[in-house]
Design a protein around this motif. Structure first.
Motif: not given
Length: 401
Positions: A139-156
């Motif tokens: 999701k964060n690669t597109f730079g559209v809308g609210e970025p997802d936090p590092d918490l989510r990405i690190d947890t995934e």
């Protein structure tokens, strides 16, 4: 099998098209019902978000939805639900013990529920299967809308290593899990999403248009959550570029009256000079959606990112051609020039050209379009998942020498 399904932040019985209630909710609800029909006992656990909700709601044969108390009885931001996981897991376990429930496997949805699933897997000594539905890193690669936090990405990134099995809806999503999170490809099973073909079926077009109150002109349909990642801004701009568009109407299904994003797109339509040609319906029930699909001339998915693309299956099952960006598995689902078009990008210019082409095209008859997705029934999906679960349970129970 006795299956515990967890969807903590999003209630499967919530209003579709509103924030945090979309394809994942459809998936969870339909799969619970179909697994129940196969004779499995399915309990779907979600957080109690409405004081009027029943604690236990029957979903169908052998399947039920169970609301668990955690925090205020109101809708909360996803990250707020993350903070309530200790209370949610404690109360879920209390409910399980009070009702003498035992499970063979836990199936979780979205990273927040996957965290809870890890706790129950350890506590109950059962295997844990998860489906992320979307990936924060993607999701964060597109730079559209609210970025997802590092918490989510690190947890995934941690969860892909600790869960016993991951279900991905497409080979593309499996590849993203491997490339972006270094997931073990042997741990990932690919099972597509499905469509309720009894509900989503071709209807009389004139009657459908009367039903939704749009009788004249060409109708371009968007259906889904009102989210920047869905590419709605590009679609509005595209409709403004379509030649001879005076008799063309864009119908946007989803969202609510208090949705700030809806107001943003209203203003964009006004700025593009097509405010009179754009209808915002708000959220629409699943039972009503076949009328919209049948009434339209084309359904458009302009998304930047989809893990699968459920709306396309629903439209095609209703005999409606689809124009979609190359996301999810749509390039393998849509038959180019026969049941719709897949675009190489979602820019307004590309969308306008392809939608215009679609409006002028003679696609296959509605029944032929519907026939093209007959292999995507929820019963087929439930059967494939049953195989995944049974194989995992057998491996989990075999002692390691």
């Amino acid at each position: 099998m006795n299956i515990a399904v967890i969807s903590a932040h999003s209630c499967p019985a919530g209003t579709l098209g509103t924030k945090d209630t979309g394809g994942m909710s459809v998936y969870t609800l339909e799969i619970a019902r179909e697994l129940g029909k196969l004779g499995h006992k399915v309990d779907v656990y979600t957080r109690l978000h409405n004081p009027d909700d029943l604690v236990v709601l029957e979903l169908g044969e052998n399947a039920r939805l169970i609301h668990i108390e955690a925090g205020e009885r109101t809708k909360l931001h996803k990250l707020a639900v993350h903070g309530l996981l200790p209370e949610f897991t404690a109360n879920l376990e209390m409910f399980r013990k009070e009702n003498n429930l035992e499970y063979d496997i836990v199936y979780t949805h979205y990273w927040i529920s996957t965290l809870a699933g890890e706790e129950f897997s350890r506590l109950w000594q059962v295997p844990h299967v998860t489906m992320f539905h979307t990936l924060g890193a993607m999701k964060n690669t597109f730079g559209v809308g609210e970025p997802d936090p590092d918490l989510r990405i690190d947890t995934e990134g941690e969860l892909v290593k600790s869960v016993h099995r991951i279900i991905a809806p497409t080979e593309r999503e499996k590849g993203e899990l491997v490339n972006r999170y270094n997931a073990d490809p042997n741990k990932i099973g690919v099972v597509p999403c499905g469509v309720n073909m009894e509900l989503f079926r071709p209807l009389d077009r004139a009657e459908s248009r009367q039903r939704i109150g749009l009788v004249n002109g060409k109708i371009i349909l968007f259906a889904g959550r009102i989210d920047p990642l869905k590419g709605i801004a590009n679609l509005v701009k595209a409709v403004a570029l379509i030649k001879g568009g005076k008799d063309t109407r864009l119908v946007i299904v989803g969202g609510g009256n208090g949705d700030n994003e809806v107001q943003t797109y209203r203003e964009l339509a006004r700025d593009c000079g097509i405010a009179e040609n754009v209808t915002f319906t708000g959220a629409v029930s699943q039972d009503t959606m076949p009328y919209y699909y049948t009434a339209a001339d084309v359904c458009v998915l302009p998304s930047y990112y989809e893990s699968f693309g459920l709306v396309a299956l629903e439209a095609l099952s209703c005999g409606m051609p689809v124009v979609a960006n190359d996301v999810g598995d749509l390039k393998n689902i849509i038959r180019q020039g026969e049941t719709g078009f897949v675009t190489a990008g979602n820019s307004p210019a590309v969308l306008a050209e392809t939608i215009g082409q679609a409006l002028d095209s003679r696609f296959a008859p509605a029944e032929t379009i519907r026939e093209s997705v007959k292999q995507y029934t929820w019963a087929d999906v439930a059967g494939a998942l049953t195989g995944e679960f049974e194989r995992l349970i057998c491996r989990y129970r075999v002692p390691v020498s």
